[in-house]
Design an enzyme around this catalytic site. Structure first.
Site, short mmCIF file in Angstrom:
data_model
loop_
_atom_site.label_atom_id
_atom_site.label_comp_id
_atom_site.label_asym_id
_atom_site.label_seq_id
_atom_site.Cartn_x
_atom_site.Cartn_y
_atom_site.Cartn_z
N GLU A 73 0.86 -1.19 0.00
CA GLU A 73 0.00 0.00 0.00
C GLU A 73 0.89 1.23 0.00
O GLU A 73 1.98 1.21 0.59
CB GLU A 73 -0.89 0.01 1.25
CG GLU A 73 -1.72 1.29 1.35
CD GLU A 73 -2.84 1.22 2.38
OE1 GLU A 73 -2.74 0.38 3.28
OE2 GLU A 73 -3.79 2.01 2.27
N CYS A 267 -6.50 0.80 2.86
CA CYS A 267 -7.55 1.83 2.92
C CYS A 267 -7.52 2.77 1.73
O CYS A 267 -8.54 3.41 1.44
CB CYS A 267 -7.41 2.63 4.20
SG CYS A 267 -7.78 1.67 5.67
N ASN A 398 -11.87 -3.59 0.36
CA ASN A 398 -10.72 -3.81 1.25
C ASN A 398 -11.16 -4.28 2.62
O ASN A 398 -11.10 -5.46 2.92
CB ASN A 398 -9.90 -2.51 1.37
CG ASN A 398 -8.85 -2.59 2.47
OD1 ASN A 398 -8.14 -3.59 2.56
ND2 ASN A 398 -8.79 -1.60 3.33
N GLU A 399 -11.61 -3.37 3.44
CA GLU A 399 -11.90 -3.72 4.83
C GLU A 399 -13.34 -3.32 5.11
O GLU A 399 -13.62 -2.49 5.96
CB GLU A 399 -10.93 -2.93 5.72
CG GLU A 399 -10.53 -3.63 6.97
CD GLU A 399 -9.33 -2.96 7.64
OE1 GLU A 399 -9.42 -1.77 7.97
OE2 GLU A 399 -8.32 -3.65 7.84
O1 AHR Z 1 -2.07 -1.60 6.86
C1 AHR Z 1 -2.56 -0.35 7.21
C2 AHR Z 1 -4.07 -0.25 7.11
O2 AHR Z 1 -4.67 -1.12 8.02
C3 AHR Z 1 -4.65 -0.67 5.80
O3 AHR Z 1 -4.67 0.37 4.91
C4 AHR Z 1 -6.05 -1.06 6.15
O4 AHR Z 1 -6.59 -1.99 5.26
C5 AHR Z 1 -5.96 -1.50 7.58
O5 AHR Z 1 -6.90 -0.88 8.36
#
Ligand code: AHR
Length: 855
Positions: A73, A267, A398-399
């Site tokens: 990321e 994120c 993603n999350e």
């Molecule tokens: O790894 C850091 C962040 O942690 C990532 O962007 C996210 O997916 C998670 O909350």
């Protein structure tokens, strides 16, 4: 059966002598062991060996080649300022503040000015450019500060490129690389400037190394010049690709031999709002046409603001696919599923407008795999890769969590599985693998026959040690698991104090043995985040740290590397017996607290059987407590009072030597919204359990637990706390069992797992081509352990067994630029001659054995 010894004394065994005294003896020894752990002393050993029986003749699930991979990321300057080797920040003057990263540079005799203009740009997609008007013959112009400076290596070649147009006069450009004092390291000139936009370049070789250098672009000789997309790259990038990636950083990735590369996050996929989401189509094609986007890590953390953090997308989807190909890793793009980050706006695309997002996924498949005649396949070919990228996995969101996610995932799955049944879909299960969001999603994803489910976990080492059996109960016929983001947190999630220390890495190794044993379920896993720039991070811990010149792998990196290099082909069932773990005792201090309530406590007693561990004397404020800064704690009429009705405040006493106890206290609410907080098993960092009486707006009593950093609501019952009335509170702890009584009425009886201490962990796999058994052993105890290995079904062991060990001198050990391999794998000579072997595994160690066998 556990058979603990104390060094230098005779054996004390469970079940010897009378039951009660034997248990007492064991408890004493165990407490001594705990104290020893706490003090970091050696001196306690476990006499009985750990027995590791490996069923070599019963090879189980195939280990997915994707098992150990990489999460990438653009966080912590991971891409811009990191992997993407561009040294100029804001090269196209397209940041909202077009001069961010630049400043005007003028010698004392220099005269003139710099303007940002937009008339007749060289490319409308890149509208801003800088006009340098020099009204004297001495040089003046612009200087770029890079990303926390620019790293220059002496003797290496750097390639400057820019778009330039002469507006008036007969000026030349003087290009300088300078150090942080402004001393010149290299310089060159670009003359004969064109009247219309042209691309010009120059090679520069610094004569000295500088970690925080700058680039100067100066106009000499008087005149006016327009410049844009001012770019500076080392020539020696990864695979020598012009405008490519930092070779040393990619080498670290290659050295992991990753099975997959997940990109672009994280994120940043979601964006804090939907208009800030990651859109892959904006990240391909000529770099100067890629539309800049603010990076959400620019503003996400008030405690680590990074106002100059933008995404140039120089590292875009084409480059990610190319990187995956270079690394021999499966590409795993994660796409926005019509939801912005739920920690931020949580903005949703209405279901009837989701088509655009689904189309992005379809087009991505064509971009990656489609024939060169197809519209998106042609775009790939135009970028220099007519061959397909062999995309096989796509992550949907993603999350994400909640019913909103499920309906969006279902819409994606319907179309994608119909049009591209060959693509495996990865779905989200929220930000934590042990909370209500996960508990809601998981059964529903099972029902929907999700293919691979992404689980994320940032928790403390205790969680990782204690959760190595997490997947033992998973159904291999259900969804596969992608443990897509995980990292042990030495402090707590998003804390700036988190360290990449050996304790965290060791706990991850313990957990990874559990994933490996369950390779029938877990098919992918990745540590996160990957990179951190030492001068530009927002989040820690990170797997790899770097600055402008150097890079090092953390102990966590080497754990990943060891598992990946010794991945093997098939799981071999392992049975552990003997002294595997310390007894699971309920352990830890207590706390008395309030939540926006003022209250009094009295008659506090903590007893273990007949033994009084603590009796509260509140005639004055007692000593030995940890008093919080919030709240007003005082002793009033023999009671302990927290007098601020708005405070959320808990005071603590006791420690890990309080085990298996009953806590009794009387409590009375004086004023405020809720009731009392009774904390117990407060033993390791953030690990504790809490009885919340009159919580949730004084409507419920409930038990909350923190195993690791995230809270879990264990149980909740209707109930409230009256003001002015004394309540009798009793909590009884026996191993994982917790009983909570209010006025002698049993309110809750639940089990909350007790963190495993001093565990021993093992997994085994076969390397079929080499005819080897690969054993991974993790000793989490602060003492060495005798281990008996039994390779069942093996006729004979061939010569050539090998071992390696990874361990720190202390659990706090970390690597750094000066000691990049303080904790790194070392050869560990072993000689295993027969299927039954004995060895001693040092304290706090990960050991890998490779044993050539004949079945
Ligand atoms: O790894 C850091 C962040 O942690 C990532 O962007 C996210 O997916 C998670 O909350």
């Amino acid at each position: 059966m556990k058979t603990p010894f104390e060094t230098g004394s005779g054996p004390l065994r469970w079940g010897m002598g009378s039951g009660a005294s034997a248990v007492k003896a064991m408890v004493r020894i165990f407490c001594a062991a705990v104290a020893a752990v706490g003090l970091g002393r050696a001196g306690i050993v476990w006499a009985g060996p750990v027995e590791v029986a490996v069923q070599v003749d019963r090879a189980g699930a195939r280990i997915s080649p994707t098992m150990w991979g990489i999460f990438f990321e653009d966080i912590n300057l991971g891409a811009d300022g990191g992997l993407y080797a561009e040294l100029v920040k804001n090269r196209g003057f397209e940041f909202p503040d077009p001069m961010l990263g630049w400043f005007m540079l003028r010698t004392s005799h220099g005269r003139g000015e710099v303007q940002i203009r937009t008339e007749e740009p060289f490319d409308p997609a890149n509208p801003h450019y800088a006009r340098i008007e020099s009204r004297a013959s001495t040089a003046m112009g612009l200087s770029n500060e890079g990303f926390r400076g620019m790293g220059f290596h002496a003797g290496e070649e750097y390639v400057l490129e820019l778009r330039v147009r002469r507006v008036s006069g007969r000026p030349r450009l003087l290009i300088e690389l300078v150090d942080d004092e402004g001393e010149t390291l290299a310089e060159g000139r670009i003359g004969d400037l064109p009247q219309t936009w042209e691309k010009r370049s120059l090679r520069l070789v610094p004569d000295r190394t500088a970690a925080r250098g700058r680039l100067n672009v100066l106009v000499e000789g008087g005149g006016t010049v327009d410049v844009d997309v001012v770019s500076l790259f080392p020539r020696s990038t990864w695979k020598q690709r012009p405008g490519g990636l930092r070779a040393d950083l990619v080498q670290m990735l290659a050295d992991l031999k990753p099975g997959f590369l997940r990109f672009p996050g994280g994120c940043i996929v979601e964006g804090s709002e939907l208009d800030k989401r990651y859109q892959w189509k904006n990240t391909i094609g000529p770099v100067e046409q890629r539309r800049l986007l603010i990076n959400r890590w620019n503003y996400e953390f008030k405690h680590r603001p990074t106002p100059d953090y933008y995404q140039s997308f120089g590292l875009g989807f084409f480059e990610y696919f190319q990187l995956a190909e270079d690394l021999g890793a499966e590409p795993l793009p994660i796409l926005n599923c019509g939801m912005a980050c739920q920690f931020n706006s949580g903005e949703l695309v209405p279901m009837d407008q989701l088509e655009l997002y689904i189309q992005d996924a379809l087009d991505l498949i064509e971009f990656a795999n489609g024939p060169v005649e197809s519209p998106w396949g042609a775009r790939r070919a135009a970028m220099g890769h007519p061959e397909p990228f062999h995309l096989r996995y796509i992550g949907i969101g993603n999350e994400q969590w909640g019913p909103q996610y499920l309906e969006r995932y279902a819409a994606f799955a319907r179309v994608l599985k119909e049009r591209h049944p060959e693509i495996v879909l990865v779905s989200s299960s929220g930000p934590s693998p042990h909370d209500e969001r996960f508990d809601f999603l998981w059964p529903r994803l099972v029902e929907m026959k999700a293919e691979i489910v992404d689980q994320h976990c940032y928790a403390n080492p205790i969680w990782f040690f204690s959760s190595a059996d997490r997947f033992d109960s998973y159904d291999p016929a259900g969804p596969k698991v992608f443990f897509g983001e995980y990292a042990a947190q030495s402090d707590r999630i998003v804390s700036v104090h988190n360290r990449n220390n050996w304790e965290c890495a060791l706990s991850e190794a313990a957990f990874m043995t559990g994933m490996e044993r369950n390779a029938a379920v877990v098919v992918m896993a990745a540590y996160a985040p990957l990179f951190g720039h030492v001068d530009g991070w927002q989040w820690r811990p990170n797997l790899i740290w770097f600055d402008n010149l150097r890079v090092y792998g953390t102990p966590n990196y080497y754990v990943q590397q060891v598992f990946s290099h010794h991945r093997g082909d098939h799981v071999l069932p392992v049975r552990l017996s003997g002294d595997v773990a310390a007894p699971a005792l309920a352990r830890g201090g207590i706390g008395l607290g309030t939540y926006r309530t003022a209250a009094e406590f009295k008659d506090l007693v903590v007893r273990r059987g007949d033994e009084i561990l603590y009796r509260g004397d509140f005639s004055k404020l007692p000593e030995g407590w940890r008093w919080p800064s919030a709240g007003r704690w005082e002793a009033v009429d023999g009671a302990l009072r927290q007098g601020d009705p708005r405070a959320v405040s808990t005071a603590f006493v006791g420690g890990p030597d309080w085990t298996e106890y009953t806590l009794e206290v009387k409590a009375r609410k004086i004023a405020g919204d809720e009731g009392f907080l009774i904390v117990f098993r407060d033993a390791f960092q953030n690990t504790r359990v809490q009885w919340n009486l009159g919580g949730w707006g004084n409507t419920r009593h409930g038990i909350q637990s923190w195993l690791g950093v995230q809270e879990r609501l264990v149980t909740r019952e209707p109930g409230s706390i009256e003001t002015g009335r004394w309540y009798d509170i009793r909590v009884v702890l026996r191993g994982p069992r917790i009983e909570c009584y209010l006025d002698n009425r049993l309110i809750h009886a639940v089990e909350v797992p007790v963190p495993v201490q001093d565990g021993f962990y093992a997994s085994a796999v076969s390397d079929d081509a080499a005819g080897e058994v690969i054993l991974k052993l993790v000793n989490a105890a602060p003492y060495e352990r005798p281990v008996r290995i039994d390779l069942q079904g093996v006729k004979q062991v061939r010569p050539g067994s090998r071992g390696l060990i990874l361990r720190g001198e202390t659990l706090d050990d970390e690597n750094d630029f000066d000691h990049p391999k303080r904790v790194a794998p070392r050869d560990w000579p072993v000689e295993i001659r027969s299927p039954r072997a004995e060895l001693t595994v040092p304290s706090h160690a990960l050991v890998v054995l490779r044993v050539p066998v004949e079945r």
